[in-house]
Design a protein around this motif. Sequence first.
Motif, PDB file in Angstrom:
ATOM      1  N   ALA A  70       0.799  -1.224   0.000  1.00  0.00           N
ATOM      2  CA  ALA A  70       0.000   0.000   0.000  1.00  0.00           C
ATOM      3  C   ALA A  70       0.832   1.274   0.000  1.00  0.00           C
ATOM      4  O   ALA A  70       0.276   2.372  -0.035  1.00  0.00           O
ATOM      5  CB  ALA A  70      -0.932   0.004   1.205  1.00  0.00           C
ATOM      6  N   LYS A  71       2.143   1.168   0.061  1.00  0.00           N
ATOM      7  CA  LYS A  71       2.970   2.378   0.020  1.00  0.00           C
ATOM      8  C   LYS A  71       2.726   3.133  -1.285  1.00  0.00           C
ATOM      9  O   LYS A  71       2.754   2.563  -2.367  1.00  0.00           O
ATOM     10  CB  LYS A  71       4.454   2.012   0.118  1.00  0.00           C
ATOM     11  CG  LYS A  71       4.863   1.379   1.434  1.00  0.00           C
ATOM     12  CD  LYS A  71       6.333   1.026   1.394  1.00  0.00           C
ATOM     13  CE  LYS A  71       6.779   0.325   2.668  1.00  0.00           C
ATOM     14  NZ  LYS A  71       8.206  -0.079   2.596  1.00  0.00           N
ATOM     15  N   ASP A  72       2.494   4.438  -1.162  1.00  0.00           N
ATOM     16  CA  ASP A  72       2.291   5.292  -2.329  1.00  0.00           C
ATOM     17  C   ASP A  72       3.667   5.743  -2.805  1.00  0.00           C
ATOM     18  O   ASP A  72       4.121   6.844  -2.504  1.00  0.00           O
ATOM     19  CB  ASP A  72       1.414   6.488  -1.928  1.00  0.00           C
ATOM     20  CG  ASP A  72       1.149   7.430  -3.093  1.00  0.00           C
ATOM     21  OD1 ASP A  72       1.600   7.128  -4.213  1.00  0.00           O
ATOM     22  OD2 ASP A  72       0.499   8.467  -2.869  1.00  0.00           O
ATOM     23  N   ASN A  73       4.356   4.868  -3.550  1.00  0.00           N
ATOM     24  CA  ASN A  73       5.758   5.157  -3.846  1.00  0.00           C
ATOM     25  C   ASN A  73       6.161   4.973  -5.298  1.00  0.00           C
ATOM     26  O   ASN A  73       7.346   5.078  -5.626  1.00  0.00           O
ATOM     27  CB  ASN A  73       6.669   4.302  -2.959  1.00  0.00           C
ATOM     28  CG  ASN A  73       6.480   2.822  -3.190  1.00  0.00           C
ATOM     29  OD1 ASN A  73       5.619   2.427  -3.962  1.00  0.00           O
ATOM     30  ND2 ASN A  73       7.272   2.003  -2.527  1.00  0.00           N
ATOM     31  N   VAL A  74       5.236   4.673  -6.208  1.00  0.00           N
ATOM     32  CA  VAL A  74       5.590   4.536  -7.617  1.00  0.00           C
ATOM     33  C   VAL A  74       5.371   5.897  -8.278  1.00  0.00           C
ATOM     34  O   VAL A  74       4.251   6.255  -8.648  1.00  0.00           O
ATOM     35  CB  VAL A  74       4.754   3.449  -8.321  1.00  0.00           C
ATOM     36  CG1 VAL A  74       5.217   3.273  -9.763  1.00  0.00           C
ATOM     37  CG2 VAL A  74       4.873   2.133  -7.573  1.00  0.00           C
ATOM     38  N   THR A  75       6.429   6.669  -8.388  1.00  0.00           N
ATOM     39  CA  THR A  75       6.343   8.009  -8.959  1.00  0.00           C
ATOM     40  C   THR A  75       7.230   8.100 -10.188  1.00  0.00           C
ATOM     41  O   THR A  75       7.946   7.151 -10.535  1.00  0.00           O
ATOM     42  CB  THR A  75       6.794   9.070  -7.944  1.00  0.00           C
ATOM     43  OG1 THR A  75       8.223   8.999  -7.801  1.00  0.00           O
ATOM     44  CG2 THR A  75       6.149   8.833  -6.578  1.00  0.00           C
ATOM     45  N   ASP A  76       7.194   9.265 -10.860  1.00  0.00           N
ATOM     46  CA  ASP A  76       8.032   9.417 -12.049  1.00  0.00           C
ATOM     47  C   ASP A  76       9.513   9.495 -11.699  1.00  0.00           C
ATOM     48  O   ASP A  76      10.367   9.556 -12.578  1.00  0.00           O
ATOM     49  CB  ASP A  76       7.600  10.634 -12.867  1.00  0.00           C
ATOM     50  CG  ASP A  76       7.665  11.929 -12.070  1.00  0.00           C
ATOM     51  OD1 ASP A  76       8.134  11.906 -10.915  1.00  0.00           O
ATOM     52  OD2 ASP A  76       7.224  12.963 -12.610  1.00  0.00           O
TER      53      ASP A  76
END
Length: 532
Positions: free
Chosen positions: A336-342
């Motif tokens: 659930a970590k919100d960590n896939v960014t550009d």
Amino acid sequence: MRSPRLLLVGALAASVVAVPGVQAATTATTTTPAATTTPAATTTTAGSPVGRYVVKLADGQRPALLGSRLQGLGATSAVAFETIGAMAVTAPRAAVDALLRSGIAVSARPEREIELHLAESVTYIGADRATVGRPVTVATKRGRVTRPAVDGTGSSVAVLDTGINDAHPDLLGQVTTHRNFELSYLGEMLLSAEQLDAYALATGDTARTDDIGHGTHVAGIVSGTGAAARKRANGNRGVAPGAQLVDLRIAAGPVQGLVDDMGWERNAIAAFDWLIRHRKDAQFGRNGIRLSTNSWGLTGTDVVYGAPDFDPLREIITSMDRSGLITVFSAGNDGAKDNVTDRTVPNGLPQVISVAASCKPGATTQGCGHPARNDIGTFSSRGPSVDIAAPGVEIVSAVTPNVVGALGKGCAPSELGPVPCVLTPGQYGGKDANAADVAVNYALYGSLNGTSMAGPHIAGVVALLLEANPRLTPTQVQTVLAATATDRQRKGRDIEAGWGLADVPDALVAATRLKTEPLARVFPGFRWASSL
């Protein structure tokens, strides 16, 4: 930071094969290092730390002329990457500093480790309806469109993974090329593209063993024929059984068991470099290699010496995109970590298609089987750069014989991450299956969880789209997938499933229309973006 995962630790083994014209840096001895989670600097020479680095060379520097200089600085191996003007070196940190001071190099960073994203899917995304054997005419707002029947024929998919065991009945005749880029424990200097190519070819047969089984499972999802399946309702056919596979081995592991971290960044860069240079070779047909599937990510130190904006993997993937190559990556298994960014290299880069793992009908583990809950596996990484979702829970595909015993029996749910398993009794065969059918299915197939399994579904979908319209660009493919996806979480794009679950029939209609219509007409008002 590593996320909690199942880790069955074994020994990594690599062999050094003599290649004509390759400069030996050390006596050709082979060691078997243990699988560890240590940083890039792992050994010492006369008290000086020796580590793995990727070095950006100054303009005009020729790696082929640097062999003696590197050896004089204490380097034990080096691999040149022609496409991005860089090289990977195993050397003391003082050697890297010397290269920077002399102006030979402008930037360097510690090499990162590769980690695999291991955690009746074809029908769930509608791929079975794309391969019915006859064209289908459908109505659109602009009239009727005939969607071709496709199976991926004419598409070549590069699989950067642990190798492909093409002796499996489902993969016989599916793999056209085997190349080995497992360079982690190389003791030689590969200072030109020709030397790298010679090494990859001479050691290519090592890719056929796939001593981990991960790459074979991925390959079966892309284009397995299902030839070995006995009395299973939907067989075990892959998404694009007509597609050809190009086996580029970038990781290796023990004969028994699974290991989470099995290679170094240089392996992947070398494979991408080879792919860019050889994508149009005659052996890959009129269309050449157009896409790659990557079920792995990186872990390690994010430190740069010299010019601060150097990231070798970002550079090579940018070169892939400029060369017209479509790059599919699994989003990762960090939950659930919100960590896939550009800024997530490589899985969140704008040039890649980042794939989340969705549930499929009948799946009951990893948070699936609860209609009121999210339709995404609990392990699947979240973030604004997730593009699309595909099945990644309880995915049945080909396995190598030496892996079945290590997988164990049953598929225990876990909130810590994906857990591998073999087929449950209900998956061994259909209602008409006898004991012999069950035994065959048990021996040749396994069920695995992970975004590792979701990514190759999308690679197979892209292979279908490229058969329907070989002139699609990477941007057009990204737009087609996004604009035709089925919402799974909230309307529009979200951090769990991106634009939603891939919809193959609708995507094929759009790809067909793009042969004669501009993108803006096919998708009026739709604007694709690489991130939320």
